[in-house]
Enzyme design. Structure first.
Site, PDB file in Angstrom:
ATOM      1  N   CYS A  29      36.435 -17.429  25.791  1.00 38.49           N
ATOM      2  CA  CYS A  29      35.599 -18.652  25.189  1.00 38.49           C
ATOM      3  C   CYS A  29      33.998 -19.171  25.117  1.00 38.49           C
ATOM      4  O   CYS A  29      33.961 -19.590  24.134  1.00 38.49           O
ATOM      5  CB  CYS A  29      35.161 -19.145  26.457  1.00 38.49           C
ATOM      6  SG  CYS A  29      36.943 -19.100  27.733  1.00 38.49           S
ATOM      7  N   ARG A  83      41.104 -16.739  17.899  1.00 38.02           N
ATOM      8  CA  ARG A  83      41.634 -16.059  19.276  1.00 38.02           C
ATOM      9  C   ARG A  83      40.239 -14.610  19.712  1.00 38.02           C
ATOM     10  O   ARG A  83      40.350 -14.712  20.883  1.00 38.02           O
ATOM     11  CB  ARG A  83      42.924 -15.127  19.576  1.00 38.02           C
ATOM     12  CG  ARG A  83      44.033 -14.972  20.547  1.00 38.02           C
ATOM     13  CD  ARG A  83      43.676 -15.980  21.566  1.00 38.02           C
ATOM     14  NE  ARG A  83      44.225 -15.184  22.742  1.00 38.02           N
ATOM     15  CZ  ARG A  83      44.683 -15.951  24.165  1.00 38.02           C
ATOM     16  NH1 ARG A  83      43.864 -16.932  24.276  1.00 38.02           N
ATOM     17  NH2 ARG A  83      44.368 -14.740  25.081  1.00 38.02           N
ATOM     18  N   SER A 137      58.602 -10.440  39.551  1.00 36.66           N
ATOM     19  CA  SER A 137      60.607 -10.372  40.353  1.00 36.66           C
ATOM     20  C   SER A 137      60.654  -8.792  40.833  1.00 36.66           C
ATOM     21  O   SER A 137      61.401  -8.956  41.554  1.00 36.66           O
ATOM     22  CB  SER A 137      60.965 -11.102  39.149  1.00 36.66           C
ATOM     23  OG  SER A 137      61.549  -9.837  38.423  1.00 36.66           O
ATOM     24  N   ASP A 178      46.657 -15.475  30.860  1.00 35.37           N
ATOM     25  CA  ASP A 178      47.173 -15.733  30.126  1.00 35.37           C
ATOM     26  C   ASP A 178      49.055 -15.926  30.176  1.00 35.37           C
ATOM     27  O   ASP A 178      49.364 -16.685  29.399  1.00 35.37           O
ATOM     28  CB  ASP A 178      47.246 -16.238  28.401  1.00 35.37           C
ATOM     29  CG  ASP A 178      45.309 -16.333  28.247  1.00 35.37           C
ATOM     30  OD1 ASP A 178      44.710 -17.474  29.719  1.00 35.37           O
ATOM     31  OD2 ASP A 178      44.675 -16.477  27.468  1.00 35.37           O
ATOM     32  N   GLY A 189      40.552 -18.874  31.269  1.00 28.20           N
ATOM     33  CA  GLY A 189      39.472 -18.074  32.100  1.00 28.20           C
ATOM     34  C   GLY A 189      38.791 -17.973  33.319  1.00 28.20           C
ATOM     35  O   GLY A 189      39.311 -17.182  34.140  1.00 28.20           O
TER      36      GLY A 189
END
Lengths: 448, 448
Positions: free
Chosen positions: A44, A133, A273, A282, A300
């Site tokens: 961020c 990113r 699962s 994310d 975040g």
């Protein structure tokens, strides 16, 4: 034998998972595996290094090697997890020298994050398309500016797109933002509030083109412009900010179920699962507090909360994740834009009948110098009169107003209750009638 | 015949009552009676005119004569209400020319406010003792500074005392604050947080003397100093900031019941013990949301909320007042100090068993330049784990954190729920882990 906890990924979710696991089980053998060289940094913060507010990229590293040592965490950087064997409970990983090992686990936490997404646009393979990113992405953009880039085209008007656009503008570039949808910040804002935010950015000199899908990335080998909505936009830097997609391949290959959102399906303990396998951050779904449906909130704050819950559970404790509201905020120049819960548009799509209340007020007493404008939109479920969302654009104290409404939504506060709430007041910090209260009042008038 | 509504007092509570009455009954005959020349101004703004942040005292007038005209309100200034006849439903009032009339009412709203309080201290009748309650009080202090006052002694370290002390210091005076209790801001803060606020003020050069009861006001005819805790403090300006007392004489003389707090007793519709008579603002009790007991909260926000409820009811509508938490905030230099609900001390006195959590954090991401310190103390009822109070001292966004906790208390949020709340985050405006959440976490650790 100590409990063996393996964590794939070492950013917000992964490191917070490791820390929580360590606090829960002092003797566990905890290993983090990441293919990145740098870990534990704040994504961020990247736009603010480019913009010049933060001095350097390494400043963003929140968890230094000393932290991992202190918490007795085994950190394997530049090591790629290539497969998970859920039967034998091992993770196969290859380090930078090509050495492969099978790391055994009792509990596994998948925090593989997300990656920048590029839609199938003509010319998308061209060189010189930037995204933002990773730390390395940030360094590349910074280098391109230093090499003399004068113009930029940012594709996507979500939070990252706009924060990057502002950073580039702060560095003196001429910036155009291209957005397919007819508004900016479609995840956070309804069109009416987005309009105000867009005008503010335009006044700062950013050229924003909404309703223009990108049709082609132009240029010979190197990207030099985009064709969007039939119009050509040239740029020395072409930035892709179409959003991110959850990294789920590793989990899917191991037979771990994905959910409706195409991210990894989880329950309230962040279990997947498959037994003893958790997914967080994310790459993992959450339950939305209002709709009670699976949702994907790649923030975040969600990542660290996920991480903590999974770490406690993976280490033999018991913790529940209570869901998300998508509370988020961004400072765009001097204006803070925040959102929580459902926008009116999202509520309509969830087939919730709503009443909204929007008011414009000031951040200080009217007579106090320096009062800044603030706009609040409340979204209320008509039948129950419960608050289900809020959007706020203003000059001060937007973040905590978002948090206040987040708490209100979580505790099922009605518009009537908010209209009568006890609030704090002093001339330099707010008006006598708090804007949140006035917006609730507006909703009550419409409900009469 | 139109409904006749008479309101005694024309400040925050009175004017908001009149406005709400007008909106409820478009044809009512609404009369406000006030003995003051100026009305509808913000008392809370007075220290900031003295301090120089606000250009002039008239800037504080929120409701101009044009407002009363627009809302069709009869405003009688410099007219003193001398008695209420609840049998014949009239208010006797005398104007500045000595003319007396009996004003008939169908509904009466008493908003007689409060007055500066001076305890029975030796020398209290001396000239030149200032207080800061009215616009005229402010003008007198301003004139005394302009006449060359160089030193000041402020008696009382509540909000008004400290805000006045800062204003005087801003104007270049040497300022001493004398407080009987061992801490400043005893209504708002527990001793541990008060200590930090006191140190901050002392660093700014304000001399604060706690634990020193004022024994005598010194000087020949004019006050020139005080004797407190056996020590002499000299001042060109002696300021009395011992707090205020509800103006209840008019109501008491009319047989209207006072409550445990010695203010006028009210129910949830702001009705007094006498039919068709309401009491609001600084002269009227409220119910505390946590203790459910009568309490007296003399804040502007409470006054306007009282006023609104009474105005609707007095005009034939139906509205309930939902109680108070004492949410309050003040900006002391660059530090905001806020409080809501019960302090730990107040909880002890109400015989509530508590657990508290106190944390120190920052207002921005650690790596973001300009992050300011923030301290949060949460007070939680041990058995129910419900949040019942918070105190916050910090550089940014304190007010809305107080509001967030106010909503949480109102909706009976537990410390566990707060520890898992969904909060907004961006590096320039907050930390990933919100300080409120961390304080709740601290409480949970103590509860384990």
């Amino acid at each position: 034998m100590p409990r063996r906890i393996v964590i794939i990924g070492a950013h917000a979710a992964g490191v917070d998972a490791a820390s929580a696991a360590r606090k829960t089980d002092r003797t566990a053998d905890i290993t983090l595996v990441t293919e990145e060289k740098h870990c534990g940094y704040s994504r961020c913060g990247l736009p603010f290094v480019i913009g010049g507010q933060i001095p350097s990229f390494p400043s963003l590293i929140v968890f230094l090697p000393s932290y991992f040592q202190m918490m007795k965490l085994n950190l394997k950087t530049e090591t790629k997890a290539t497969s998970i064997d859920t039967t034998n409970k091992t993770v196969e990983a290859t380090d930078k020298n090509g050495k492969t090992e099978a790391i055994p686990y009792d509990s596994l936490i998948i925090s593989t994050g997300a990656s920048s997404f590029m839609p199938p646009i003509k010319g998308k393979e061209k060189q010189g398309i930037y995204s933002l990113r990773t730390l390395e992405d940030g360094e590349k953009i910074d280098a391109a500016i230093k090499k003399g880039g004068k113009t930029a085209v940012v594709m996507g008007a979500g939070l990252i797109g706009l924060e990057t656009a502002i950073a580039l503008k702060e560095r003196g570039l001429k910036v155009t933002v291209i957005e397919m949808l007819p508004q900016i910040l479609p995840q956070m804002l309804d069109p009416d509030l987005a309009k105000g935010a867009q005008e503010m950015l335009e006044q700062k000199g950013i050229n924003i083109q909404t309703g223009k899908p990108v049709e082609e990335i132009l240029g010979a080998e190197k990207a030099t412009g985009v064709l969007a909505g039939g119009q050509q936009f040239d740029g020395d830097l072409i930035v892709s900010a179409f959003g991110v997609r959850a990294n789920t391949q590793l989990a899917a290959n191991a037979g771990i179920a994905l959910g409706d959102t195409k991210a990894i399906k989880t329950n309230a303990r962040m279990e997947t699962s498959v037994k003893d396998v958790y997914a967080v951050g994310d790459c993992a779904e959450s339950t939305h507090i209002v709709t009670q449906k699976p949702t994907l909130m790649q923030f975040g704050t969600v990542a660290v909360r996920h991480g903590k819950v999974s770490g406690i559970n993976a280490a033999g404790g018991y913790a529940l994740f209570t869901g998300v509201l998508g509370s988020s905020v961004s400072r765009l120049y001097e204006t803070d834009v925040g959102s929580t819960g459902l926008t009116d548009g999202a509520a309509q799509r969830a087939r919730i009948e709503t009443v909204t209340g929007t008011i414009t007020s000031k951040t200080k007493a009217d007579y106090y110098p320096g009062a800044l404008p603030i706009k609040v939109k409340l979204v209320v479920e008509k039948e129950s009169q419960r608050i289900i969302g809020a959007q706020i654009i203003g000059g001060e104290e937007v973040t905590q107003r978002i948090n206040a409404i987040s708490f209100a939504i979580q505790k099922q506060m009605t518009a009537r209750e908010l209209a009568k709430a006890d609030t704090a007041y002093a001339p330099p910090v707010c008006e006598t009638w708090e804007p949140l209260v006035l917006a609730a009042e507006m909703v009550m008038m419409k409900l009469r």
